[in-house]
Design a protein around this motif. Structure first.
Motif, PDB file in Angstrom:
ATOM      1  N   LEU A 192       1.291  -0.776   0.047  1.00  0.00           N
ATOM      2  CA  LEU A 192       0.290  -0.207   0.023  1.00  0.00           C
ATOM      3  C   LEU A 192       1.085   1.731   0.322  1.00  0.00           C
ATOM      4  CD1 LEU A 192      -2.529   1.296   0.097  1.00  0.00           C
ATOM      5  CD2 LEU A 192      -2.766   1.246   2.594  1.00  0.00           C
ATOM      6  N   ALA A 193       1.899   1.411   1.026  1.00  0.00           N
ATOM      7  CA  ALA A 193       3.032   2.668   0.640  1.00  0.00           C
ATOM      8  C   ALA A 193       3.433   2.918  -0.793  1.00  0.00           C
ATOM      9  CB  ALA A 193       3.810   2.032   1.819  1.00  0.00           C
ATOM     10  N   MET A 194       4.029   1.437  -1.105  1.00  0.00           N
ATOM     11  CA  MET A 194       4.825   1.795  -2.820  1.00  0.00           C
ATOM     12  C   MET A 194       3.578   2.266  -3.604  1.00  0.00           C
ATOM     13  SD  MET A 194       7.230   0.973  -3.261  1.00  0.00           S
ATOM     14  CE  MET A 194       7.443   1.115  -4.776  1.00  0.00           C
ATOM     15  N   THR A 195       2.332   1.719  -3.307  1.00  0.00           N
ATOM     16  CA  THR A 195       0.983   2.057  -4.499  1.00  0.00           C
ATOM     17  C   THR A 195       1.046   3.310  -4.434  1.00  0.00           C
ATOM     18  OG1 THR A 195       0.131  -0.014  -4.495  1.00  0.00           O
ATOM     19  CG2 THR A 195      -1.233   2.079  -5.485  1.00  0.00           C
ATOM     20  N   ILE A 196       0.558   4.421  -3.089  1.00  0.00           N
ATOM     21  CA  ILE A 196       0.615   5.248  -2.735  1.00  0.00           C
ATOM     22  C   ILE A 196       1.534   6.100  -4.077  1.00  0.00           C
ATOM     23  CG2 ILE A 196       0.048   7.445  -1.225  1.00  0.00           C
ATOM     24  CD1 ILE A 196      -1.340   4.892   0.855  1.00  0.00           C
ATOM     25  N   ALA A 197       2.840   6.360  -3.235  1.00  0.00           N
ATOM     26  CA  ALA A 197       4.405   6.444  -3.503  1.00  0.00           C
ATOM     27  C   ALA A 197       4.557   6.647  -5.697  1.00  0.00           C
ATOM     28  CB  ALA A 197       5.805   6.484  -3.107  1.00  0.00           C
ATOM     29  N   ILE A 198       3.975   4.625  -5.874  1.00  0.00           N
ATOM     30  CA  ILE A 198       3.583   5.773  -7.971  1.00  0.00           C
ATOM     31  C   ILE A 198       2.261   6.478  -8.069  1.00  0.00           C
ATOM     32  CG2 ILE A 198       2.956   4.030  -9.338  1.00  0.00           C
ATOM     33  CD1 ILE A 198       4.763   1.747  -7.750  1.00  0.00           C
ATOM     34  N   CYS A 199       1.713   6.223  -7.776  1.00  0.00           N
ATOM     35  CA  CYS A 199      -0.105   6.843  -7.844  1.00  0.00           C
ATOM     36  C   CYS A 199       0.180   8.304  -7.352  1.00  0.00           C
ATOM     37  CB  CYS A 199      -0.988   6.837  -6.534  1.00  0.00           C
ATOM     38  SG  CYS A 199      -1.815   4.730  -6.898  1.00  0.00           S
ATOM     39  N   ALA A 200       1.218   8.609  -5.973  1.00  0.00           N
ATOM     40  CA  ALA A 200       1.536  10.757  -6.025  1.00  0.00           C
ATOM     41  C   ALA A 200       2.682  10.676  -7.474  1.00  0.00           C
ATOM     42  CB  ALA A 200       1.541  10.303  -4.928  1.00  0.00           C
ATOM     43  N   TYR A 201       2.902  10.516  -7.673  1.00  0.00           N
ATOM     44  CA  TYR A 201       4.153  10.528  -8.945  1.00  0.00           C
ATOM     45  C   TYR A 201       3.149  10.687 -10.467  1.00  0.00           C
ATOM     46  CZ  TYR A 201       6.957   9.886 -12.761  1.00  0.00           C
ATOM     47  OH  TYR A 201       7.911  10.232 -14.386  1.00  0.00           O
ATOM     48  N   CYS A 202       2.299   9.110 -10.779  1.00  0.00           N
ATOM     49  CA  CYS A 202       1.752   9.739 -11.016  1.00  0.00           C
ATOM     50  C   CYS A 202       0.746  10.665 -11.319  1.00  0.00           C
ATOM     51  CB  CYS A 202       0.307   8.480 -12.615  1.00  0.00           C
ATOM     52  SG  CYS A 202       1.623   6.416 -12.020  1.00  0.00           S
ATOM     53  N   ALA A 203      -0.193  11.112 -10.607  1.00  0.00           N
ATOM     54  CA  ALA A 203      -1.196  11.930 -10.039  1.00  0.00           C
ATOM     55  C   ALA A 203      -0.086  13.273 -10.666  1.00  0.00           C
ATOM     56  CB  ALA A 203      -1.566  12.262  -9.303  1.00  0.00           C
ATOM     57  N   ALA A 204       1.449  13.400 -10.098  1.00  0.00           N
ATOM     58  CA  ALA A 204       2.071  14.633 -10.321  1.00  0.00           C
ATOM     59  C   ALA A 204       2.446  15.141 -11.930  1.00  0.00           C
ATOM     60  CB  ALA A 204       2.949  14.768  -9.601  1.00  0.00           C
ATOM     61  N   VAL A 205       2.105  14.067 -12.566  1.00  0.00           N
ATOM     62  CA  VAL A 205       2.541  14.155 -13.920  1.00  0.00           C
ATOM     63  C   VAL A 205       1.438  14.921 -14.796  1.00  0.00           C
ATOM     64  CG1 VAL A 205       2.929  12.809 -16.139  1.00  0.00           C
ATOM     65  CG2 VAL A 205       4.184  12.703 -14.329  1.00  0.00           C
ATOM     66  N   VAL A 206       0.672  14.094 -14.531  1.00  0.00           N
ATOM     67  CA  VAL A 206      -0.818  14.413 -14.716  1.00  0.00           C
ATOM     68  C   VAL A 206      -1.332  15.980 -14.782  1.00  0.00           C
ATOM     69  CG1 VAL A 206      -3.262  13.830 -15.695  1.00  0.00           C
ATOM     70  CG2 VAL A 206      -1.872  11.902 -15.183  1.00  0.00           C
ATOM     71  N   LEU A 207      -1.254  16.409 -13.443  1.00  0.00           N
ATOM     72  CA  LEU A 207      -1.236  17.878 -12.534  1.00  0.00           C
ATOM     73  C   LEU A 207      -0.937  18.478 -13.263  1.00  0.00           C
ATOM     74  CD1 LEU A 207      -3.253  19.251 -10.911  1.00  0.00           C
ATOM     75  CD2 LEU A 207      -1.293  18.848  -9.289  1.00  0.00           C
ATOM     76  N   ALA A 208       0.504  18.591 -13.429  1.00  0.00           N
ATOM     77  CA  ALA A 208       1.222  19.363 -14.985  1.00  0.00           C
ATOM     78  C   ALA A 208       0.906  19.571 -15.958  1.00  0.00           C
ATOM     79  CB  ALA A 208       2.842  19.040 -14.416  1.00  0.00           C
ATOM     80  N   SER A 209       0.580  18.994 -16.309  1.00  0.00           N
ATOM     81  CA  SER A 209      -0.144  18.891 -17.856  1.00  0.00           C
ATOM     82  C   SER A 209      -1.580  19.833 -17.526  1.00  0.00           C
ATOM     83  CB  SER A 209      -0.398  17.484 -19.047  1.00  0.00           C
ATOM     84  OG  SER A 209       0.389  16.719 -19.003  1.00  0.00           O
ATOM     85  N   ILE A 210      -2.410  18.593 -16.838  1.00  0.00           N
ATOM     86  CA  ILE A 210      -3.876  20.005 -16.647  1.00  0.00           C
ATOM     87  C   ILE A 210      -3.351  21.426 -16.372  1.00  0.00           C
ATOM     88  CG2 ILE A 210      -5.928  20.324 -15.002  1.00  0.00           C
ATOM     89  CD1 ILE A 210      -5.477  17.322 -14.722  1.00  0.00           C
ATOM     90  N   VAL A 211      -1.948  21.478 -15.692  1.00  0.00           N
ATOM     91  CA  VAL A 211      -1.874  23.157 -15.478  1.00  0.00           C
ATOM     92  C   VAL A 211      -1.185  24.119 -16.398  1.00  0.00           C
ATOM     93  CG1 VAL A 211      -0.592  25.161 -14.063  1.00  0.00           C
ATOM     94  CG2 VAL A 211      -1.346  22.783 -12.565  1.00  0.00           C
ATOM     95  N   ASN A 212      -0.425  23.199 -17.365  1.00  0.00           N
ATOM     96  CA  ASN A 212      -0.155  23.839 -18.668  1.00  0.00           C
ATOM     97  C   ASN A 212      -0.886  23.799 -20.103  1.00  0.00           C
ATOM     98  OD1 ASN A 212       3.527  25.257 -18.313  1.00  0.00           O
ATOM     99  ND2 ASN A 212       3.174  22.779 -17.139  1.00  0.00           N
ATOM    100  N   GLY A 213      -2.477  23.130 -19.474  1.00  0.00           N
ATOM    101  CA  GLY A 213      -3.587  23.627 -20.807  1.00  0.00           C
ATOM    102  C   GLY A 213      -3.074  22.338 -21.781  1.00  0.00           C
ATOM    103  N   ALA A 214      -2.004  21.101 -21.668  1.00  0.00           N
ATOM    104  CA  ALA A 214      -1.909  20.382 -22.659  1.00  0.00           C
ATOM    105  C   ALA A 214      -2.562  18.966 -22.021  1.00  0.00           C
ATOM    106  CB  ALA A 214      -0.405  20.429 -22.446  1.00  0.00           C
ATOM    107  N   LEU A 215      -3.296  18.647 -21.782  1.00  0.00           N
ATOM    108  CA  LEU A 215      -3.984  17.823 -21.384  1.00  0.00           C
ATOM    109  C   LEU A 215      -4.425  16.520 -22.826  1.00  0.00           C
ATOM    110  CD1 LEU A 215      -4.719  15.376 -18.613  1.00  0.00           C
ATOM    111  CD2 LEU A 215      -6.650  16.832 -19.028  1.00  0.00           C
ATOM    112  N   GLY A 216      -4.939  16.998 -23.407  1.00  0.00           N
ATOM    113  CA  GLY A 216      -4.869  16.563 -24.438  1.00  0.00           C
ATOM    114  C   GLY A 216      -3.863  16.174 -25.393  1.00  0.00           C
TER     115      GLY A 216
END
Length: 430
Positions: free
Chosen positions: A64-88
């Motif tokens: 569970l600890a590893m999964t949370i850390a991995i999901c946090a990294y994936c979420a950060a990558v997606v959030l960066a695209s959303i903030v920059n308006g580059a999700l598509g």
């Protein structure tokens, strides 16, 4: 007897898992991206099995600890695209993240295998991989005349995954997981020579550091050993490797000094060293512009090309900055870099806890697997790719998933064979 009935009896979930594990540990140095297809394909099949109730979803604290850390990294990558308006624009670049998100699924699949069985598979398959890596490396270096790239198609990636295979052989020999240390030592030596022929200098640094960690973890095994004999064997092995690799080492050293002189004296950024320095300068500047959320994946690639053109008058572009954490920082800011670091921190913490509390050979082997993976990837990522390359990502997950399970996970029986779960001692402590 119907042959299909006989085949079905032999292809039990546990047996299929054994074949799957053999391919995952053997293929990275020899077959390259085959491990990506196998790992991701196995994970997709596991999703189906879990969804239909034919496999348990195994949840424990280390996983569970590893999964949370991995999901946090994936979420950060997606959030960066959303903030920059580059999700598509970035959607197509999110596909590699699926390999990381498969972590808990693959963990549930691997945990139906007995720990000692999985540990032995890792050692023996890695030994075969080292021998295969050397055979391919000899052909590529001496007959074709290129740096050894194995099945990876990239010298640094090949050296990275071969280094992990070498460490599995060394850990297997020192821990006693597999009887008969001499064949394992020979396989490890073959892997070391293959790494030398790759010419990957950064992995040359990672190799002795990871080996030292393996020896330190298994130092209790030397209590009743003839230290003089061991020192002579180790010295002879080092002399043999040095003799075989001397021409390669000297050649790569000459290239390094030549590139450095060209950069320092003439400001030449067209060499391998010069390109790395240019990328680091561009990356640091890009990070300062967007330090929290980053520029997104596609945005970081545009900045790379623009930086080469504007700052160095060159037409060049890469999908990474030849430093794993700098790449994460440019793409996803501090959130991305810190969450990526958290994956390795959590993994190392799980391993350290096991090494402190457990005397079980399989669990200590799993902890060793995690430690050498963290060392190899972090050092290799200083001047290369840390994550974001299919072979490296899949191999990282193979070693983190199996290492976490071996070190501190619990074994569960496949549904239909035995309904009882069998927590390991460390799993209970966790």
């Amino acid at each position: 007897m119907n042959p299909f009935t006989s085949l079905r009896r032999h292809l039990t979930p546990t047996q299929i898992n054994i074949y799957f594990s053999i391919v995952c540990f053997f293929s990275p140095p020899v077959l390259g991206s085959v491990v990506s297809f196998v790992f991701n394909g196995g994970a997709l099949w596991s999703v189906f099995l879990i969804a239909t109730g034919r496999r348990r979803f195994n949840i424990d604290r280390p996983m569970l600890a590893m999964t949370i850390a991995i999901c946090a990294y994936c979420a950060a990558v997606v959030l960066a695209s959303i903030v920059n308006g580059a999700l598509g624009a970035d959607l197509k670049y999110f596909l590699p993240l699926i390999t990381f998100l498969f972590f808990p699924i693959s963990y549930s699949t691997w945990s139906i295998t007995e720990k000692i069985t999985l540990a032995r598979i890792a050692v023996l398959a890695s030994a075969a991989a080292c021998c295969g890596a050397l055979a391919i490396a000899i052909v590529q270096y001496h007959w074709i005349g290129t740096r050894a790239e194995g099945g990876a198609g990239n010298a640094i990636v090949f050296a990275t995954v071969t280094c992990l295979a070498v460490m599995m052989c060394l850990a297997g020999a020192l821990s006693g997981i597999v009887k008969g240390w001499k064949p394992l030592a020979g396989a490890a030596l073959a892997g070391v020579v293959a790494i030398l022929l790759s010419g990957s200098r950064i992995i040359w640094i990672a190799l002795p550091i990871a080996a030292s960690a393996v020896v330190l973890i298994n130092r209790r095994r030397f209590a009743g050993a003839n230290l003089m004999r061991l020192a002579l064997i180790a010295g002879a092995a080092c002399l043999l490797v040095a003799a075989i690799g001397f021409p390669v080492i000297m050649d790569r050293a000459d290239v390094l000094f030549s590139d450095w002189d060209a950069l320092a004296a003439k400001g030449d950024h067209s060499t391998a060293i010069g390109l790395r320095v240019a990328m680091w300068e561009i990356g640091v500047g890009a990070f300062r512009e967007m330090p929290i959320f980053g520029h997104g994946i596609s945005g970081s690639r545009v900045l790379m090309k623009q930086g080469f053109h504007d700052q160095f008058g060159m037409t060049a572009g890469y999908n990474h900055y030849h430093d794993g954490f700098l790449t994460a920082a440019v793409q996803a800011g501090l959130l991305g870099a810190l969450s990526l670091a958290a994956i390795f921190v959590v993994a190392a913490r799980n391993a350290a806890k096991t090494l402190r509390l457990s005397a079980d050979p399989a669990e200590r082997f799993g902890a060793t697997m995690i430690i050498v993976t963290v060392i190899t990837y972090l050092i290799g990522g200083l001047t290369g790719i840390l994550v974001g390359q299919d072979l490296l990502d899949s191999t990282l997950m193979v070693f983190l998933v199996s290492g976490t399970y071996l070190a501190c996970g619990r074994t569960v029986s496949p549904i239909g064979e035995n309904t009882a779960a069998t927590p390991s001692a460390v799993g209970q402590r966790s």
